[in-house]
Structure formats: structure tokens, C-alpha cells
Enzyme design. Structure first.
Site, PDB file in Angstrom:
ATOM      1  N   ASP A   8       0.814  -1.105   0.033  1.00 52.23           N
ATOM      2  CA  ASP A   8       0.073  -0.001  -0.066  1.00 52.23           C
ATOM      3  C   ASP A   8       1.001   1.264  -0.136  1.00 52.23           C
ATOM      4  O   ASP A   8       2.087   0.986  -0.027  1.00 52.23           O
ATOM      5  CB  ASP A   8      -1.040   0.055   0.993  1.00 52.23           C
ATOM      6  CG  ASP A   8      -0.409   0.344   2.612  1.00 52.23           C
ATOM      7  OD1 ASP A   8       0.899   0.361   2.522  1.00 52.23           O
ATOM      8  OD2 ASP A   8      -1.062   0.250   3.439  1.00 52.23           O
ATOM      9  N   HIS A   9       0.337   2.275   0.118  1.00 52.23           N
ATOM     10  CA  HIS A   9       1.155   3.596   0.124  1.00 52.23           C
ATOM     11  C   HIS A   9       2.258   3.808   1.149  1.00 52.23           C
ATOM     12  O   HIS A   9       3.269   4.096   1.150  1.00 52.23           O
ATOM     13  CB  HIS A   9       0.248   4.685   0.261  1.00 52.23           C
ATOM     14  CG  HIS A   9      -0.700   4.783   1.511  1.00 52.23           C
ATOM     15  ND1 HIS A   9      -1.757   3.933   1.738  1.00 52.23           N
ATOM     16  CD2 HIS A   9      -0.370   5.351   2.710  1.00 52.23           C
ATOM     17  CE1 HIS A   9      -2.170   4.366   3.003  1.00 52.23           C
ATOM     18  NE2 HIS A   9      -1.671   5.063   3.624  1.00 52.23           N
ATOM     19  N   GLY A  66       2.543  -0.417   6.267  1.00 48.62           N
ATOM     20  CA  GLY A  66       3.381   0.448   7.292  1.00 48.62           C
ATOM     21  C   GLY A  66       4.078  -0.381   8.378  1.00 48.62           C
ATOM     22  O   GLY A  66       5.118  -0.303   8.830  1.00 48.62           O
ATOM     23  N   THR A  67       3.112  -1.365   8.774  1.00 45.91           N
ATOM     24  CA  THR A  67       3.444  -2.131  10.022  1.00 45.91           C
ATOM     25  C   THR A  67       3.577  -3.498   9.668  1.00 45.91           C
ATOM     26  O   THR A  67       4.210  -4.308  10.397  1.00 45.91           O
ATOM     27  CB  THR A  67       2.383  -2.177  11.141  1.00 45.91           C
ATOM     28  OG1 THR A  67       1.292  -2.666  10.823  1.00 45.91           O
ATOM     29  CG2 THR A  67       2.356  -0.795  11.762  1.00 45.91           C
ATOM     30  N   ILE A  69       0.767  -5.468   9.788  1.00 45.30           N
ATOM     31  CA  ILE A  69      -0.206  -6.006  10.525  1.00 45.30           C
ATOM     32  C   ILE A  69      -1.514  -6.195   9.528  1.00 45.30           C
ATOM     33  O   ILE A  69      -2.002  -7.391   9.215  1.00 45.30           O
ATOM     34  CB  ILE A  69      -0.673  -5.425  11.595  1.00 45.30           C
ATOM     35  CG1 ILE A  69       0.654  -5.360  12.766  1.00 45.30           C
ATOM     36  CG2 ILE A  69      -1.833  -6.050  12.293  1.00 45.30           C
ATOM     37  CD1 ILE A  69       0.573  -4.398  13.737  1.00 45.30           C
ATOM     38  N   GLY A  70      -1.815  -5.089   8.944  1.00 42.91           N
ATOM     39  CA  GLY A  70      -3.106  -5.083   7.903  1.00 42.91           C
ATOM     40  C   GLY A  70      -2.817  -5.964   7.001  1.00 42.91           C
ATOM     41  O   GLY A  70      -3.767  -6.909   6.629  1.00 42.91           O
ATOM     42  N   MET A  71      -1.744  -6.122   6.013  1.00 49.94           N
ATOM     43  CA  MET A  71      -1.565  -6.995   5.036  1.00 49.94           C
ATOM     44  C   MET A  71      -1.670  -8.313   5.494  1.00 49.94           C
ATOM     45  O   MET A  71      -2.269  -9.188   4.808  1.00 49.94           O
ATOM     46  CB  MET A  71      -0.265  -6.745   4.588  1.00 49.94           C
ATOM     47  CG  MET A  71      -0.207  -5.599   3.694  1.00 49.94           C
ATOM     48  SD  MET A  71      -0.892  -5.613   2.370  1.00 49.94           S
ATOM     49  CE  MET A  71      -0.406  -4.309   1.303  1.00 49.94           C
ATOM     50  N   HIS A  98       8.653 -24.399   9.869  1.00 55.35           N
ATOM     51  CA  HIS A  98       7.660 -24.902  10.761  1.00 55.35           C
ATOM     52  C   HIS A  98       6.301 -24.382  10.229  1.00 55.35           C
ATOM     53  O   HIS A  98       5.402 -25.473  10.376  1.00 55.35           O
ATOM     54  CB  HIS A  98       7.734 -24.303  12.238  1.00 55.35           C
ATOM     55  CG  HIS A  98       9.178 -24.450  12.934  1.00 55.35           C
ATOM     56  ND1 HIS A  98       9.262 -24.306  13.992  1.00 55.35           N
ATOM     57  CD2 HIS A  98      10.060 -25.201  12.289  1.00 55.35           C
ATOM     58  CE1 HIS A  98      10.568 -24.733  14.624  1.00 55.35           C
ATOM     59  NE2 HIS A  98      11.044 -25.270  13.668  1.00 55.35           N
ATOM     60  N   ASN A  99       6.045 -23.505   9.462  1.00 55.12           N
ATOM     61  CA  ASN A  99       4.638 -23.134   9.099  1.00 55.12           C
ATOM     62  C   ASN A  99       4.332 -23.328   7.541  1.00 55.12           C
ATOM     63  O   ASN A  99       3.321 -23.017   7.261  1.00 55.12           O
ATOM     64  CB  ASN A  99       4.525 -21.772   9.707  1.00 55.12           C
ATOM     65  CG  ASN A  99       4.617 -21.718  11.049  1.00 55.12           C
ATOM     66  OD1 ASN A  99       5.689 -20.909  11.382  1.00 55.12           O
ATOM     67  ND2 ASN A  99       3.997 -22.116  12.024  1.00 55.12           N
ATOM     68  N   ARG A 109       7.394   0.770   8.299  1.00 48.22           N
ATOM     69  CA  ARG A 109       7.675   1.627   9.346  1.00 48.22           C
ATOM     70  C   ARG A 109       8.315   0.899  10.550  1.00 48.22           C
ATOM     71  O   ARG A 109       9.002   1.763  11.506  1.00 48.22           O
ATOM     72  CB  ARG A 109       6.422   2.330   9.754  1.00 48.22           C
ATOM     73  CG  ARG A 109       5.850   3.218   8.753  1.00 48.22           C
ATOM     74  CD  ARG A 109       4.517   3.726   9.121  1.00 48.22           C
ATOM     75  NE  ARG A 109       3.708   4.627   8.002  1.00 48.22           N
ATOM     76  CZ  ARG A 109       2.399   4.979   8.051  1.00 48.22           C
ATOM     77  NH1 ARG A 109       1.660   4.155   9.065  1.00 48.22           N
ATOM     78  NH2 ARG A 109       2.140   5.733   6.971  1.00 48.22           N
ATOM     79  N   ARG A 137       0.642 -30.140  11.798  1.00 49.39           N
ATOM     80  CA  ARG A 137       0.046 -28.998  12.423  1.00 49.39           C
ATOM     81  C   ARG A 137      -0.515 -28.155  11.047  1.00 49.39           C
ATOM     82  O   ARG A 137      -1.448 -27.529  11.291  1.00 49.39           O
ATOM     83  CB  ARG A 137       1.108 -28.154  12.971  1.00 49.39           C
ATOM     84  CG  ARG A 137       1.632 -28.972  14.326  1.00 49.39           C
ATOM     85  CD  ARG A 137       2.727 -28.165  14.906  1.00 49.39           C
ATOM     86  NE  ARG A 137       3.253 -28.806  16.210  1.00 49.39           N
ATOM     87  CZ  ARG A 137       4.471 -28.818  16.666  1.00 49.39           C
ATOM     88  NH1 ARG A 137       5.349 -28.104  16.224  1.00 49.39           N
ATOM     89  NH2 ARG A 137       4.611 -29.551  17.808  1.00 49.39           N
TER      90      ARG A 137
END
Length: 152
Positions: A8-9, A66-67, A69-71, A98-99, A109, A137
Site C-alpha cells: 500500500d502507500h 506500514g506495519t 499487520i493489516g496485510m 515450521h509453518n 515503518r 500442524r
């Protein structure tokens, strides 16, 4: 390997810096935007990248905001996606081993280009540990995804 990348931006500057680095590692990069600093909605870019991963048009995806998290939240709503938010080298390796993550999320950021490059290098070079405990798992995660997916 073919990698789809989207931002994103708030992640466009880091995305643009990382494309040439990923190509220098010998990978093809599909840049799915955004390519501006105007405010855009991160789910649009998460969807674009993840749909290519699920369709197997690319091998893996990278998302930047930015973080991160949203993505990560948006990406993990898409069946077949295992996206991890990574800001350190240990997690870059562990999330592949593992995942068996197929999408990586980063926060512009939160980390700089040098750390982001090393995270990507490790993430792309690390294979999934085919051990039974890790596969069990992953299978449980897939079962959860199937259970909570609405089928028309």
C-alpha cells in the site's frame, strides 16, 4: 522462483527498493502495486498478491504496508494462504521451516531495507521441514480453514 509483491502507500518505498534485490537473487518479480504515495486500501493489494499465490501463477508472495499487520490480517482470510508478519531473522527462517508460509508480510515503518533484504533472502532460501509434527500442524490449520470456509 517467481515472486508476487504488493504494497500500500505506506510500503511502496520499501517495495520498490526490494524488487531489484529479489531479482539479484535470481528470482522473477511480479510487481502488483501500488506505485504511488496516495492513500490506498491495503486489502486490495493483499488480494492481488494472494490470488496469484493460490492460483500458482507465482511461487510465493510478499506484502508490505506500514506495519505489516493489516496485510497479514487480509492475506490470512484467503483460503490457501499462510502469511507471516516477520521483522527478525529468526522468525524468517522459522516461519518457513515450521509453518510452510507462502506469503511474507513486512512493515516499512518497522524495519529498514537492509533487515528486509536479509529477511527475504532467508525466507526464500529456507525450505519447509517435512517432518511429521510440522506437517500434522499444517494439516490441522488446513482443516480449520476448510471447516470455516463457506461453500456456495
Amino acid at each position: 522462483m517467481k515472486i508476487a509483491i504488493g504494497a500500500d502507500h505506506a510500503g511502496v518505498r520499501l517495495k520498490d527498493e526490494l524488487i531489484s534485490f529479489i531479482e539479484s537473487l535470481g528470482h522473477q518479480v511480479s510487481d502488483l502495486g501500488c506505485n504511488c504515495s496516495d492513500s490506498v486500501d491495503y486489502p486490495d493489494y493483499a488480494i492481488a498478491v494472494c490470488e496469484q499465490v493460490v492460483a500458482e501463477d507465482v511461487d510465493k508472495g510478499i506484502l508490505i504496508c506500514g506495519t505489516g499487520i493489516g496485510m497479514t490480517i487480509a492475506a490470512n482470510k484467503i483460503p490457501g494462504i499462510r502469511c507471516a508478519l516477520v521483522h527478525d531473522l529468526f522468525s524468517a527462517k522459522a516461519t518457513r521451516e515450521h509453518n510452510d508460509t507462502n506469503v511474507l508480510a513486512l512493515g516499512e515503518r518497522v524495519i529498514g531495507p537492509g533487515v528486509a533484504q536479509e529477511i527475504i533472502r532467508i525466507w526464500l532460501e529456507t525450505d519447509f521441514s517435512q517432518g511429521e509434527r510440522h506437517q500434522n500442524r499444517i494439516n490441522k490449520v488446513k482443516a480449520l480453514e476448510e471447516k470455516y470456509t463457506i461453500h456456495p
